[in-house]
Design a protein around this motif. Structure first.
Motif, PDB file in Angstrom:
ATOM      1  N   LEU A 137       0.847  -1.186   0.000  1.00 58.47           N
ATOM      2  CA  LEU A 137       0.000   0.000   0.000  1.00 58.47           C
ATOM      3  C   LEU A 137       0.880   1.233   0.000  1.00 58.47           C
ATOM      4  O   LEU A 137       1.679   1.438   0.921  1.00 58.47           O
ATOM      5  N   PHE A 138       0.733   2.055  -1.009  1.00 58.95           N
ATOM      6  CA  PHE A 138       1.481   3.302  -1.130  1.00 58.95           C
ATOM      7  C   PHE A 138       0.606   4.443  -0.627  1.00 58.95           C
ATOM      8  O   PHE A 138      -0.529   4.621  -1.094  1.00 58.95           O
ATOM      9  N   ILE A 139       1.133   5.186   0.350  1.00 59.60           N
ATOM     10  CA  ILE A 139       0.365   6.245   0.989  1.00 59.60           C
ATOM     11  C   ILE A 139       1.195   7.516   1.087  1.00 59.60           C
ATOM     12  O   ILE A 139       2.412   7.487   0.933  1.00 59.60           O
ATOM     13  N   GLY A 140       0.513   8.633   1.359  1.00 56.30           N
ATOM     14  CA  GLY A 140       1.184   9.888   1.617  1.00 56.30           C
ATOM     15  C   GLY A 140       1.430  10.085   3.098  1.00 56.30           C
ATOM     16  O   GLY A 140       1.304   9.150   3.907  1.00 56.30           O
ATOM     17  N   ASN A 141       1.761  11.301   3.475  1.00 55.12           N
ATOM     18  CA  ASN A 141       2.082  11.635   4.859  1.00 55.12           C
ATOM     19  C   ASN A 141       0.944  11.247   5.802  1.00 55.12           C
ATOM     20  O   ASN A 141      -0.214  11.553   5.562  1.00 55.12           O
ATOM     21  N   LYS A 142       1.294  10.618   6.907  1.00 52.68           N
ATOM     22  CA  LYS A 142       0.263  10.244   7.883  1.00 52.68           C
ATOM     23  C   LYS A 142      -0.283  11.460   8.625  1.00 52.68           C
ATOM     24  O   LYS A 142      -1.386  11.410   9.159  1.00 52.68           O
ATOM     25  N   ALA A 143       0.477  12.523   8.655  1.00 55.56           N
ATOM     26  CA  ALA A 143      -0.016  13.741   9.302  1.00 55.56           C
ATOM     27  C   ALA A 143      -1.135  14.385   8.494  1.00 55.56           C
ATOM     28  O   ALA A 143      -2.053  14.976   9.065  1.00 55.56           O
ATOM     29  N   TYR A 144      -1.076  14.276   7.161  1.00 56.50           N
ATOM     30  CA  TYR A 144      -1.939  15.097   6.317  1.00 56.50           C
ATOM     31  C   TYR A 144      -2.876  14.343   5.371  1.00 56.50           C
ATOM     32  O   TYR A 144      -3.884  14.907   4.952  1.00 56.50           O
ATOM     33  N   SER A 145      -2.548  13.139   4.985  1.00 56.82           N
ATOM     34  CA  SER A 145      -3.246  12.498   3.861  1.00 56.82           C
ATOM     35  C   SER A 145      -4.478  11.731   4.340  1.00 56.82           C
ATOM     36  O   SER A 145      -4.395  10.568   4.767  1.00 56.82           O
ATOM     37  N   SER A 146      -5.628  12.363   4.226  1.00 57.38           N
ATOM     38  CA  SER A 146      -6.871  11.753   4.698  1.00 57.38           C
ATOM     39  C   SER A 146      -7.257  10.535   3.880  1.00 57.38           C
ATOM     40  O   SER A 146      -7.736   9.527   4.417  1.00 57.38           O
ATOM     41  N   TRP A 147      -7.053  10.589   2.559  1.00 59.64           N
ATOM     42  CA  TRP A 147      -7.408   9.443   1.726  1.00 59.64           C
ATOM     43  C   TRP A 147      -6.465   8.275   2.008  1.00 59.64           C
ATOM     44  O   TRP A 147      -6.896   7.106   1.996  1.00 59.64           O
ATOM     45  N   SER A 148      -5.199   8.566   2.281  1.00 61.38           N
ATOM     46  CA  SER A 148      -4.270   7.504   2.647  1.00 61.38           C
ATOM     47  C   SER A 148      -4.719   6.808   3.924  1.00 61.38           C
ATOM     48  O   SER A 148      -4.625   5.579   4.047  1.00 61.38           O
ATOM     49  N   LEU A 149      -5.201   7.594   4.881  1.00 61.60           N
ATOM     50  CA  LEU A 149      -5.694   7.008   6.126  1.00 61.60           C
ATOM     51  C   LEU A 149      -6.797   6.001   5.847  1.00 61.60           C
ATOM     52  O   LEU A 149      -6.815   4.897   6.404  1.00 61.60           O
ATOM     53  N   ARG A 150      -7.714   6.355   4.968  1.00 64.32           N
ATOM     54  CA  ARG A 150      -8.814   5.443   4.660  1.00 64.32           C
ATOM     55  C   ARG A 150      -8.298   4.132   4.052  1.00 64.32           C
ATOM     56  O   ARG A 150      -8.724   3.041   4.437  1.00 64.32           O
ATOM     57  N   GLY A 151      -7.387   4.248   3.084  1.00 67.18           N
ATOM     58  CA  GLY A 151      -6.854   3.040   2.473  1.00 67.18           C
ATOM     59  C   GLY A 151      -6.082   2.180   3.454  1.00 67.18           C
ATOM     60  O   GLY A 151      -6.178   0.940   3.438  1.00 67.18           O
ATOM     61  N   TRP A 152      -5.331   2.829   4.326  1.00 67.66           N
ATOM     62  CA  TRP A 152      -4.544   2.103   5.325  1.00 67.66           C
ATOM     63  C   TRP A 152      -5.457   1.401   6.326  1.00 67.66           C
ATOM     64  O   TRP A 152      -5.235   0.242   6.681  1.00 67.66           O
ATOM     65  N   LEU A 153      -6.500   2.093   6.790  1.00 69.68           N
ATOM     66  CA  LEU A 153      -7.452   1.465   7.709  1.00 69.68           C
ATOM     67  C   LEU A 153      -8.127   0.266   7.052  1.00 69.68           C
ATOM     68  O   LEU A 153      -8.382  -0.747   7.716  1.00 69.68           O
ATOM     69  N   ALA A 154      -8.427   0.382   5.758  1.00 71.83           N
ATOM     70  CA  ALA A 154      -9.041  -0.745   5.054  1.00 71.83           C
ATOM     71  C   ALA A 154      -8.114  -1.952   5.056  1.00 71.83           C
ATOM     72  O   ALA A 154      -8.555  -3.094   5.289  1.00 71.83           O
ATOM     73  N   CYS A 155      -6.837  -1.722   4.795  1.00 63.73           N
ATOM     74  CA  CYS A 155      -5.883  -2.829   4.814  1.00 63.73           C
ATOM     75  C   CYS A 155      -5.774  -3.442   6.211  1.00 63.73           C
ATOM     76  O   CYS A 155      -5.731  -4.677   6.357  1.00 63.73           O
ATOM     77  N   LYS A 156      -5.729  -2.610   7.223  1.00 66.95           N
ATOM     78  CA  LYS A 156      -5.675  -3.127   8.600  1.00 66.95           C
ATOM     79  C   LYS A 156      -6.935  -3.917   8.929  1.00 66.95           C
ATOM     80  O   LYS A 156      -6.862  -4.991   9.537  1.00 66.95           O
ATOM     81  N   GLN A 157      -8.082  -3.393   8.539  1.00 67.38           N
ATOM     82  CA  GLN A 157      -9.352  -4.050   8.831  1.00 67.38           C
ATOM     83  C   GLN A 157      -9.468  -5.390   8.108  1.00 67.38           C
ATOM     84  O   GLN A 157     -10.112  -6.320   8.605  1.00 67.38           O
ATOM     85  N   SER A 158      -8.829  -5.516   6.960  1.00 70.60           N
ATOM     86  CA  SER A 158      -8.905  -6.775   6.212  1.00 70.60           C
ATOM     87  C   SER A 158      -8.251  -7.930   6.955  1.00 70.60           C
ATOM     88  O   SER A 158      -8.600  -9.099   6.738  1.00 70.60           O
ATOM     89  N   GLY A 159      -7.273  -7.633   7.805  1.00 68.42           N
ATOM     90  CA  GLY A 159      -6.532  -8.676   8.493  1.00 68.42           C
ATOM     91  C   GLY A 159      -5.481  -9.343   7.634  1.00 68.42           C
ATOM     92  O   GLY A 159      -4.806 -10.280   8.094  1.00 68.42           O
ATOM     93  N   LEU A 160      -5.327  -8.883   6.399  1.00 67.78           N
ATOM     94  CA  LEU A 160      -4.355  -9.469   5.484  1.00 67.78           C
ATOM     95  C   LEU A 160      -2.983  -8.806   5.657  1.00 67.78           C
ATOM     96  O   LEU A 160      -2.895  -7.629   6.005  1.00 67.78           O
ATOM     97  N   ALA A 161      -1.941  -9.564   5.373  1.00 65.92           N
ATOM     98  CA  ALA A 161      -0.587  -9.025   5.478  1.00 65.92           C
ATOM     99  C   ALA A 161      -0.345  -8.026   4.350  1.00 65.92           C
ATOM    100  O   ALA A 161      -0.706  -8.273   3.194  1.00 65.92           O
ATOM    101  N   PHE A 162       0.251  -6.897   4.693  1.00 65.40           N
ATOM    102  CA  PHE A 162       0.605  -5.917   3.677  1.00 65.40           C
ATOM    103  C   PHE A 162       1.795  -5.105   4.158  1.00 65.40           C
ATOM    104  O   PHE A 162       2.054  -4.995   5.360  1.00 65.40           O
ATOM    105  N   ASP A 163       2.505  -4.552   3.208  1.00 63.79           N
ATOM    106  CA  ASP A 163       3.596  -3.628   3.498  1.00 63.79           C
ATOM    107  C   ASP A 163       3.128  -2.222   3.149  1.00 63.79           C
ATOM    108  O   ASP A 163       2.536  -2.011   2.088  1.00 63.79           O
ATOM    109  N   GLU A 164       3.397  -1.280   4.016  1.00 60.94           N
ATOM    110  CA  GLU A 164       3.062   0.107   3.713  1.00 60.94           C
ATOM    111  C   GLU A 164       4.320   0.828   3.240  1.00 60.94           C
ATOM    112  O   GLU A 164       5.415   0.591   3.748  1.00 60.94           O
ATOM    113  N   VAL A 165       4.131   1.682   2.266  1.00 63.73           N
ATOM    114  CA  VAL A 165       5.218   2.506   1.758  1.00 63.73           C
ATOM    115  C   VAL A 165       4.765   3.956   1.837  1.00 63.73           C
ATOM    116  O   VAL A 165       3.840   4.359   1.125  1.00 63.73           O
TER     117      VAL A 165
END
Length: 230
Positions: free
Chosen positions: A14-42
């Motif tokens: 999962l490629f994301i922007g700054n955790k301080a500022y990127s609201s859409w990145s937060l949504r995608g990251w939460l989705a990956c966490k909620q899935s319970g599947l293994a992933f690497d964040e970049v």
């Protein structure tokens, strides 16, 4: 392999922007966490050479947008698309209500969050590192009133004994999580029941992890800091 695909595709990335500022990145990251599947964040800090380089590589299929999820040959971007992809991948049990009526309402308000509330989003950029008490304009107040209406309906009709809009944490809470951070950051006026919900979202272990990581980021983007108006 699609253009820009990561060299090692054994795990989802999962490629994301700054955790301080990127609201859409937060949504995608939460989705990956909620899935319970293994992933690497970049994390690709915006306005840096790493960000610019990724535009022509890992983010190329999405037109340079974050979040972008790579899963083998599959590339998915846009937060709702990522939620639905992971929902399908995990058997349809982790994100949306199982009841058809509740699921219809959940999808509707998630879609409204995706496309609306431009006054709130424009005047109060996400900043998970600061508390910046700021008055709400009339347009922002109208957005907040609509959000309060949606949350009240969801909680009354489908919340049950759970802490979240449809009982357990799920897709709609993911979509509204950045709004909860804005209410915290800017101390915007919300209903008492809504404050209880916001507190529950911000206390979720996934959110605690995200916000803690944001505190450790060294990058500062002036337009998202207190003097910003958009």
């Amino acid at each position: 392999m699609p253009r820009g695909a990561p060299a090692n595709a054994d795990r989802m990335k999962l490629f994301i922007g700054n955790k301080a500022y990127s609201s859409w990145s937060l949504r995608g990251w939460l989705a990956c966490k909620q899935s319970g599947l293994a992933f690497d964040e970049v994390v690709l800090p915006m306005s840096t050479p790493a960000w610019d380089q990724a535009q022509a590589n890992e983010l190329a299929p999405s037109g340079g947008k974050v979040p972008t999820l790579w899963d083998g040959d599959a590339v998915v971007w846009d937060s709702i698309a990522i939620i639905d992809y992971l929902n399908d991948k995990t058997g349809g049990t982790r994100f949306w209500p199982q009841d058809l009526v509740a699921r219809g309402f959940a999808r509707s308000i998630a879609a409204e969050m995706h496309s609306s509330f431009t006054a709130l989003r424009g005047a109060h950029a996400m900043n998970t590192r600061r508390t910046i008490p700021t008055p709400a304009t009339e347009a922002v107040q109208a957005d907040i009133a609509r959000i309060m209406e949606l949350w009240a309906q969801a909680r009354a009709r489908f919340g049950g004994e759970g802490d979240f809009l449809f009982g357990p944490f799920g897709a709609v809470d993911i979509m509204f999580a950045p709004v909860c951070t804005r209410f915290m950051t800017y101390q915007l006026p919300i209903a008492r029941f809504a404050q209880t919900y916001v507190d529950a979202v911000l206390a979720h272990p996934f959110m605690l992890d995200w916000i803690a990581a944001a505190q450790d980021e060294q990058w500062v983007i002036d337009k998202y800091e207190p003097s910003a108006t958009a």
